[in-house]
Design an enzyme around this catalytic site. Structure first.
Site, PDB file in Angstrom:
ATOM      1  N   GLY A 145     -42.480 -17.466 -14.339  1.00  0.00           N
ATOM      2  CA  GLY A 145     -43.699 -18.210 -14.641  1.00  0.00           C
ATOM      3  C   GLY A 145     -43.506 -19.060 -15.882  1.00  0.00           C
ATOM      4  N   CYS A 146     -44.373 -20.060 -16.021  1.00  0.00           N
ATOM      5  CA  CYS A 146     -44.220 -20.990 -17.148  1.00  0.00           C
ATOM      6  C   CYS A 146     -44.475 -20.311 -18.489  1.00  0.00           C
ATOM      7  CB  CYS A 146     -45.144 -22.193 -16.969  1.00  0.00           C
ATOM      8  SG  CYS A 146     -46.866 -21.784 -16.624  1.00  0.00           S
ATOM      9  N   TYR A 147     -45.495 -19.462 -18.569  1.00  0.00           N
ATOM     10  CA  TYR A 147     -45.750 -18.752 -19.824  1.00  0.00           C
ATOM     11  C   TYR A 147     -44.633 -17.748 -20.136  1.00  0.00           C
ATOM     12  CZ  TYR A 147     -50.639 -20.464 -19.963  1.00  0.00           C
ATOM     13  OH  TYR A 147     -51.779 -21.227 -20.034  1.00  0.00           O
ATOM     14  N   GLU A 308     -42.397 -25.950 -24.631  1.00  0.00           N
ATOM     15  CA  GLU A 308     -41.692 -26.314 -23.401  1.00  0.00           C
ATOM     16  C   GLU A 308     -42.593 -27.239 -22.591  1.00  0.00           C
ATOM     17  OE1 GLU A 308     -41.151 -23.031 -20.622  1.00  0.00           O
ATOM     18  OE2 GLU A 308     -43.281 -22.993 -20.153  1.00  0.00           O
ATOM     19  N   GLY A 314     -40.365 -24.878 -17.620  1.00  0.00           N
ATOM     20  CA  GLY A 314     -41.248 -23.788 -17.218  1.00  0.00           C
ATOM     21  C   GLY A 314     -41.327 -23.573 -15.716  1.00  0.00           C
TER      22      GLY A 314
END
Lengths: 342, 342, 342, 342
Positions: A145-147, A308, A314
């Site tokens: 995931g991006c986070y 990012e 991400g």
């Protein structure tokens, strides 16, 4: 070597970003593009920035349409990848940008997503300790995931080296594309412009267990993660502010050296010179993470701020980077460390 | 009763917001407006949104120009208020929007701002325990900083009731007007739009000692504050995400009840119904703080998210609210709880 | 073939965009970078998005520093190029992104910029009729202004074919980077976000004579241009809405065919399929112009809407495209038609 | 005098803005609030900025719910007002913010909206010649569209005085709230932020006939209107750039005097001092229109640039202003000329 690639979910933001990067990838030929509700439409109507592909017709997302490619990227809503992936050939490299194959513990899956766990795949965050060896030659890859990407890169060096107590606080400010092209009132331009909001507060966001998984693996002990995502008025980018208590006896110089050593040879993660702090603008459209680390001597906390592009490093950039490793291509092919600014 | 009011620093953002609010205040007559480098200009050239005052000429910021008013607001850069205030009559209500008179401890002033401490004045955050009694009839008021206002309102109920450990983490996302009309490259529109950045990280922001001062006073014991401000692409608004470890034996219901009780009778602080989270857009232009509180049971942390308009409740609105109290006017005169949205 | 390139004005927006593109250009080696007030600084402090060049030290902008390169790009404030260019070798390809050498008529220069006219150079808008032949082998190139690029591409086919009366109206909405990194109050983020404004109204913008020059040359008769630039809250992009009265007897089909024919073989100018209208987001970071043309039958006006990225096709991308032509490289080297969206 | 007011469509942007203004109106008591799909919800969930009304439950939009009020505002999608209005008492003041009753010519209605024409009502743009006399005592009022309001105010003085040829070009840049809370992909924050786009080009926008109607009435001869709306990344505000050819013999001084005279006594329309140009930021949240006019001597065109807040003067503020006139209240009650800036 030319690799023939299909993208499922080509009308969404992750799919669009994959195509943007793949168009610039020297070793890739773009094959079938598929969509759900948008099947039958021209890509030019939905992704007008992908001019060289404007005349492509979107096919239905079916195993048959995706067959016959060396690589298939799945950029589908969570829960839609597992069944489809099971019908793709074992020789095909399948790279899932969704959540279906990220979590190792079936109990985590059931708690956070519900339903049957599809199992976990090699995890496409090459900068994690040991990750590259599991990615080389892999035929199935789960893109983080991006986070979790930015949060893990910000915190793993500290927790892996035992510099901090295993209890971290992450507040991550994200652009709106992380939520996808969902037609929800709170994602309308009129709502998000000029306003900042928090959501999934108090450990309610589904990326929490993934951050815990990464940090716990790096630390070798359970790490508690207080994670709050915040939505900001911009299309792209995540800035994560991460902190944890220094362990007794650790000093600021050790912290800095640890981060410099961890990322010295990484092509896509950059510890900024002292005094400079990251901005998401500087990594927009690039596969870079820029970060800075400091020690707050009053509170004895390490604070790491990392930036990012949620769609590039991400999501789609991380996916291409992992593809390169899996296929034995140079890891940086088709990926840039240069942001589009201002 | 009509109060004659002067504003020093009328060409800046805080000064402009003061005038916006004072124009709608039934008991106020707007007197002299002063400026520094902009003295001699028409207000309409600098603050075109203040149409009824467009033809006002800005005077020099001197004690003479500011004399003869019932109330003088100082909206000056930090360090410029003390000397000027000393030359204003003891019968004049002087309300300082700058930092000069906020910090009680001279050592704090010297560490964070440098130079001689001007002393501290009654602190214009009426919602703090006991604050209203020191503001009633006061002739000198120090308006809190924008970050301390929202952070203190978010955390005081928990620390005052001893619900949490005295070690808090605050990450506050702010619009750009908090930095004033400073001509700095990083505040250019091209730089801030589409980008989020952190600054003053690791306990380096001057609002940190003020947050510590407020929380320590409320807790009755030293409170450590890890504070990180983040700049977001919007003109106004602050969203503060604040957290601290629950003390053993405290449950979520107690936390919620404590917050509801703390703010039940406050006209400008609103605990949202469960399930709703604050947005800065909803308080834009209003004197409201909207907040939500929850307990993350995995990490045993209380998380409070609070939204304010940094120029209104965070500066000019708080100043007017304090003026009302000092003068014995109804506290809400000229102030609204209605935001300008979307 | 590797071309050694210097960039004067590397700390500004145009200079930064040139470097972003040149980093991706297969035939270019980046040599000396110079600046004015920022000389001596590291590029990484000023342009953190240009990560591969972060450690470059900015030299002074002098003929000596710029000597010894095959190509020198000048990204300097208007009026600063001419004297410098005169001191660069006749064998060096000098590409001026400023205005100094754009206007053919000395009287135009004196009216709009003042001072002595430096003369005009081959004009770097390759899509204009006959432009490529003057650019091939050229040693001096004047890069068009950002507004003239998009406005000329939008209108030249119509005026060249005599489809419209020679009196056009252009309203062009631009992002803020077109104004450069100037520290002006009206360019602060707090001022531009959430607000749109017009400037240079009534024929007061310096790009007006350049648009007139291009359209008049294409039409073979004087063309009157009513040009209004509008500033919008975004960093990049220009959307130009252009219109003119249809000449009697011209029909909508002829108009469309004319535009399709004009740009059929152009790599960077794209007439969209009917029903689609351009957005600046779709060309962000790309060298593309996307446009649409229609006829308003009620008013008998042709309306053309065209989008470009002011820093790419409108400045740095156009400059690189012209360099490619001058050097005999493939025209599209290092340039993309793919935008960074969303 | 207290007027009891109902608002139909209270969950939308126009309805929300009406309530924001009515909350500050000294003579109004807010009665029933209704909605379509959101009926049954609390207003606080949908319009969190309207804090004093947070606990109001939205009723169904029916004649029965709206009965028993002195004034009913209809803030409904186009085509939904006529049938409902017909069922409201003849003694009730009904103010329609939709398009249903704006167009005088049934043929216009059929061409632009389709279906049966509901007839036209007194038109709520008080600054038009003769408008106030038709509004005084009226029981039915049609509120103008947001584009026609600002475009008509910008051009009527010139066309009414015969200063320009009856052929005008309007390019109006709008924030996104003009499109309402519609869940359309192109209105998502990710799409609109950082991007500008045109739509309804070539005379395709439904506000075109309304502008024509107003200008033609003022001119006493048919006026051709080339109208292009442009969407900009901000929630609110419209900046209209309007131009037309000067008639022979008219000079710039006459133009300026005409505008000054036309708006000298208007409380909500302000011609700026020479040299200042309007910004939408300066009128945000206010009922003001700020405008500037100039003559481009090269092209012999009058150029007028005018700014309004589309939700305030362009919709809800204009509606309240008209209500005040109809009821015999002071026209400015509850309305401000002060914008919320920055």
């Amino acid at each position: 070597m030319t690799v023939r690639v299909a993208v499922a979910g080509a009308s969404g933001y992750a799919g669009g970003e994959l195509l943007r990067l793949l168009l610039a990838h020297a070793d890739v030929e773009i094959g079938t593009l598929t969509a759900g509700g948008n099947a039958g439409a021209l890509l030019g109507q939905l992704q007008p920035h992908l001019l060289p592909l404007a005349d492509r017709v979107l096919a239905e997302t079916t195993p048959e349409q995706l067959a016959g490619h060396d690589v298939v990227f799945l950029a589908l809503p969570h829960g839609h990848s597992a069944e489809l992936a099971a019908q793709l050939g074992a020789d095909t490299l399948v790279i899932d940008c969704g959540a279906d194959h990220r979590l190792v513990d079936p109990a985590d899956w059931q708690r956070w997503y519900g339903g049957t766990h599809a199992g976990s795949w090699p995890y496409g965050l090459p900068e994690l300790p040991g990750a590259r060896s599991t990615l080389r030659g892999a035929k199935r890859i789960a893109v983080p995931g991006c986070y979790p990407t930015v949060s893990s890169l910000a915190l793993v060096p500290a927790v892996a080296a035992g510099l901090v107590e295993p209890e971290v606080v992450v507040v991550a400010v994200s652009g709106t594309s992380g939520a996808g092209k969902s037609l929800k009132p709170n994602l309308l331009g009129s709502e998000v412009m000029g306003s900042v909001s928090a959501y999934g507060v108090g450990g309610a966001h589904r990326h929490t267990p993934e951050i815990i998984q990464n940090l716990t693996a790096a630390a070798g002990e359970p790490v508690a993660v207080s994670f709050t995502p915040v939505l900001a008025p911009m299309p792209r980018g995540i800035l994560a502010t991460c902190s944890a208590r220094l362990r007794p006896g650790v000093d600021a110089a050790t912290v800095r050296e640890t981060y410099l050593a961890a990322y010295r040879d990484e092509p896509f993660v950059h510890v900024l010179p002292e005094g400079l702090w990251p901005t998401t603008g500087a990594v927009l459209g690039s596969n870079s993470v820029q970060l800075q680390v400091t020690v707050d001597t009053d509170t004895q906390r390490v604070v790491v701020v990392a930036a990012e592009d949620n769609l590039t490093k991400g999501t789609a950039g991380g996916a291409v980077q992992s593809m390169n490793i899996a296929l034995g291509l140079p890891e940086t092919t088709g990926l840039s460390t240069v942001g589009v600014a201002p």
